[in-house]
Design a protein around this motif. Structure first.
Motif, short mmCIF file in Angstrom:
data_model
loop_
_atom_site.label_atom_id
_atom_site.label_comp_id
_atom_site.label_asym_id
_atom_site.label_seq_id
_atom_site.Cartn_x
_atom_site.Cartn_y
_atom_site.Cartn_z
N THR A 13 31.97 29.84 33.86
CA THR A 13 32.49 30.11 35.20
C THR A 13 33.96 29.71 35.22
OG1 THR A 13 30.34 29.65 36.17
CG2 THR A 13 32.23 29.54 37.66
N TYR A 14 34.81 30.64 35.60
CA TYR A 14 36.23 30.32 35.76
C TYR A 14 36.45 29.91 37.21
CZ TYR A 14 37.01 32.88 31.38
OH TYR A 14 36.98 33.31 30.08
N ARG A 15 37.23 28.87 37.39
CA ARG A 15 37.54 28.43 38.75
C ARG A 15 39.03 28.46 38.96
NH1 ARG A 15 33.29 25.17 37.36
NH2 ARG A 15 31.47 25.59 38.65
N GLU A 20 35.45 31.24 42.41
CA GLU A 20 34.67 31.08 41.18
C GLU A 20 34.34 32.46 40.63
OE1 GLU A 20 31.12 28.85 41.77
OE2 GLU A 20 32.18 26.95 41.58
N THR A 21 34.55 32.65 39.35
CA THR A 21 34.13 33.91 38.72
C THR A 21 33.10 33.56 37.66
OG1 THR A 21 36.34 34.80 39.02
CG2 THR A 21 34.91 35.98 37.51
N HIS A 22 31.90 34.07 37.86
CA HIS A 22 30.84 33.84 36.87
C HIS A 22 30.98 34.91 35.78
CE1 HIS A 22 29.06 30.87 39.48
NE2 HIS A 22 29.11 31.74 40.48
N ALA A 23 31.82 34.60 34.81
CA ALA A 23 32.12 35.62 33.79
C ALA A 23 30.92 35.86 32.87
CB ALA A 23 33.33 35.19 32.98
N LEU A 24 30.12 34.81 32.63
CA LEU A 24 28.90 34.96 31.82
C LEU A 24 27.85 34.01 32.37
CD1 LEU A 24 28.06 36.52 29.19
CD2 LEU A 24 28.21 34.32 28.06
N GLY A 41 29.96 47.25 27.19
CA GLY A 41 29.82 47.03 28.62
C GLY A 41 31.11 47.41 29.33
N PRO A 42 31.03 47.61 30.64
CA PRO A 42 32.22 48.02 31.38
C PRO A 42 33.31 46.96 31.37
CG PRO A 42 30.23 48.14 32.76
CD PRO A 42 29.84 47.48 31.48
N SER A 43 34.52 47.37 31.77
CA SER A 43 35.64 46.44 31.84
C SER A 43 35.33 45.31 32.82
CB SER A 43 36.88 47.23 32.31
OG SER A 43 37.95 46.35 32.46
N GLY A 44 35.65 44.09 32.43
CA GLY A 44 35.44 42.94 33.31
C GLY A 44 34.01 42.44 33.32
N SER A 45 33.16 42.95 32.43
CA SER A 45 31.74 42.57 32.48
C SER A 45 31.46 41.22 31.80
CB SER A 45 30.89 43.67 31.83
OG SER A 45 31.31 43.90 30.51
N GLY A 46 32.41 40.74 30.95
CA GLY A 46 32.19 39.45 30.32
C GLY A 46 32.17 39.48 28.80
N LYS A 47 32.54 40.61 28.21
CA LYS A 47 32.47 40.74 26.74
C LYS A 47 33.43 39.76 26.05
CE LYS A 47 33.72 45.05 26.83
NZ LYS A 47 33.93 45.21 28.28
N SER A 48 34.70 39.73 26.53
CA SER A 48 35.67 38.84 25.87
C SER A 48 35.26 37.39 26.06
CB SER A 48 37.07 39.04 26.45
OG SER A 48 37.44 40.37 26.29
N THR A 49 34.72 37.09 27.23
CA THR A 49 34.28 35.71 27.49
C THR A 49 33.21 35.32 26.48
OG1 THR A 49 34.78 36.01 29.82
CG2 THR A 49 33.28 34.21 29.25
N LEU A 50 32.27 36.21 26.25
CA LEU A 50 31.22 35.94 25.25
C LEU A 50 31.84 35.74 23.87
CD1 LEU A 50 28.22 35.84 24.45
CD2 LEU A 50 28.29 38.32 24.18
N THR A 202 33.27 46.72 21.43
CA THR A 202 33.87 48.04 21.29
C THR A 202 33.65 48.89 22.54
OG1 THR A 202 34.05 49.99 19.89
CG2 THR A 202 31.84 49.07 20.15
N HIS A 203 34.61 49.77 22.79
CA HIS A 203 34.44 50.80 23.82
C HIS A 203 34.20 52.16 23.16
CE1 HIS A 203 36.69 47.93 26.50
NE2 HIS A 203 35.75 48.35 27.31
N ASN A 204 34.09 52.13 21.85
CA ASN A 204 34.04 53.38 21.10
C ASN A 204 32.59 53.69 20.69
OD1 ASN A 204 34.11 55.29 19.10
ND2 ASN A 204 35.64 54.26 17.83
N1 ATP Z 1 41.03 32.88 32.43
C1 ATP Z 1 40.37 33.48 33.44
N2 ATP Z 1 40.43 32.98 34.70
C2 ATP Z 1 39.76 33.56 35.71
N3 ATP Z 1 38.95 34.64 35.57
C3 ATP Z 1 38.86 35.18 34.35
C4 ATP Z 1 39.55 34.65 33.21
N4 ATP Z 1 39.26 35.40 32.12
C5 ATP Z 1 38.42 36.37 32.55
N5 ATP Z 1 38.17 36.24 33.88
C6 ATP Z 1 37.27 37.08 34.69
O1 ATP Z 1 35.97 37.02 34.10
C7 ATP Z 1 35.33 38.30 34.16
C8 ATP Z 1 34.95 38.73 32.76
O2 ATP Z 1 36.15 38.96 32.02
P1 ATP Z 1 36.16 39.41 30.48
O3 ATP Z 1 37.59 39.36 30.01
O4 ATP Z 1 35.17 38.60 29.74
O5 ATP Z 1 35.66 40.94 30.58
P2 ATP Z 1 35.59 42.10 29.47
O6 ATP Z 1 34.22 42.68 29.54
O7 ATP Z 1 36.06 41.59 28.17
O8 ATP Z 1 36.65 43.16 30.04
P3 ATP Z 1 37.58 44.25 29.29
O9 ATP Z 1 36.65 45.27 28.69
O10 ATP Z 1 38.39 44.83 30.43
O11 ATP Z 1 38.41 43.51 28.28
C9 ATP Z 1 36.32 39.24 34.86
O12 ATP Z 1 35.96 39.28 36.23
C10 ATP Z 1 37.65 38.55 34.65
O13 ATP Z 1 38.53 38.87 35.71
#
Ligand code: ATP
Length: 243
Positions: A13-15, A20-24, A41-50, A202-204
């Motif tokens: 969770t990012y604060r 609060e954003t529950h990224a994962l 998964g779609p943009s912003g779904s949490g892939k990079s966070t994982l 990947t998005h591909n």
């Molecule tokens: N450092 C941060 N602080 C606050 N919120 C964040 C931070 N990093 C990511 N988020 C939020 O967490 C959620 C998941 O982000 P993440 O980057 O994991 O998505 P993603 O699936 O990798 O997106 P994309 O395909 O666009 O790269 C999004 O709502 C994003 O705005």
């Protein structure tokens, strides 16, 4: 053999202020040695966070993850950096090579960060350079290399430490079809011939289709996508990617 990655109710969770954003949330899964897993998964779904959590690049705010028997959350920063260098090879969309070092220097640096007490394996470097067709480019700096060559150097850098896990974030995102195919072939080789575990965001759809397994992230929740019949894989993956 025990799974190489064990995640239990892993969450981040990012604060910022009151927001609060529950990224994962509550991600519970295992990944076996040698598996080739696509994360879609779609943009912003949490892939990079994982990806950051699995790479020990950020700390979880809930749950735990064990990588090759090591609980990264219990390590000091210095120890985490060393373990990460030993166990994980990273490949990024933008290559992230150090501009002041030659291709060879970039590969050597990854080896020295891993600090595993072994001299650099020149035979492995030679073998990787040959497979990746960069034998004649090792003494050039990144600015003197094409995008495809830079990514191939980045792959050599990721593989030189023989990492148990390769984490790739959109590795073909900046590449043309031919270079994308080389990168995907190399990742598949790492998984199938070398027994390394590969996780690739990947998005591909073409890239996702060559994975053994697809993890689908949506609104911070992780799902195993159903294993589709081969012929319908690409269209199914295409619809998942479209969200
Ligand atoms: N450092 C941060 N602080 C606050 N919120 C964040 C931070 N990093 C990511 N988020 C939020 O967490 C959620 C998941 O982000 P993440 O980057 O994991 O998505 P993603 O699936 O990798 O997106 P994309 O395909 O666009 O790269 C999004 O709502 C994003 O705005």
């Amino acid at each position: 053999m025990p799974p190489i990655i064990v995640a239990q109710q892993l969450g981040k969770t990012y604060r910022s202020g009151k927001i609060e954003t529950h990224a994962l949330r509550d991600a519970t899964f295992t990944i076996d040695r040698g598996e080739f897993v696509a994360i879609v998964g779609p943009s912003g779904s949490g892939k990079s966070t994982l990806f950051y959590l699995l790479g020990g690049l950020t700390r979880a705010t809930g749950g735990s993850v064990t990588i090759d028997g090591v609980d990264f959350s219990s390590l000091s920063d210095a120890e985490r950096t060393r373990k990460r260098g030993q166990k994980i090879g990273f490949i990024f969309q933008r290559f992230n090579l150090l501009p002041t070092l030659t291709a060879r220097g970039n590969v050597e640096l990854a080896h020295s960060i891993a600090d595993n007490g072994q001299p650099l394996d020149q035979n492995l470097l030679h073998h990787l350079a040959e497979l990746l067709r960069i034998e004649n480019r090792l003494d050039n700096r990144p600015s003197e290399l094409s995008g495809g060559e830079q990514q191939r150097v980045a792959i050599a850098r990721a593989l030189i430490t023989r990492p148990a896990i390769i984490l790739a974030d959109e590795p073909t995102g900046n590449l043309d079809t031919e270079n994308s195919e080389t990168v995907l072939e190399m990742l598949r080789h790492a998984s199938k011939e070398m027994g390394q575990t590969v996780l690739m965001i990947t998005h591909n759809p073409e890239a996702a289709a060559i994975a053994d397994r697809i993890l689908y992230v949506r609104d911070g929740r992780l799902h195993d996508a159903p294993p589709p019949p081969r012929e319908s894989r690409k269209s199914l993956i295409g619809s998942l990617l479209a969200g």
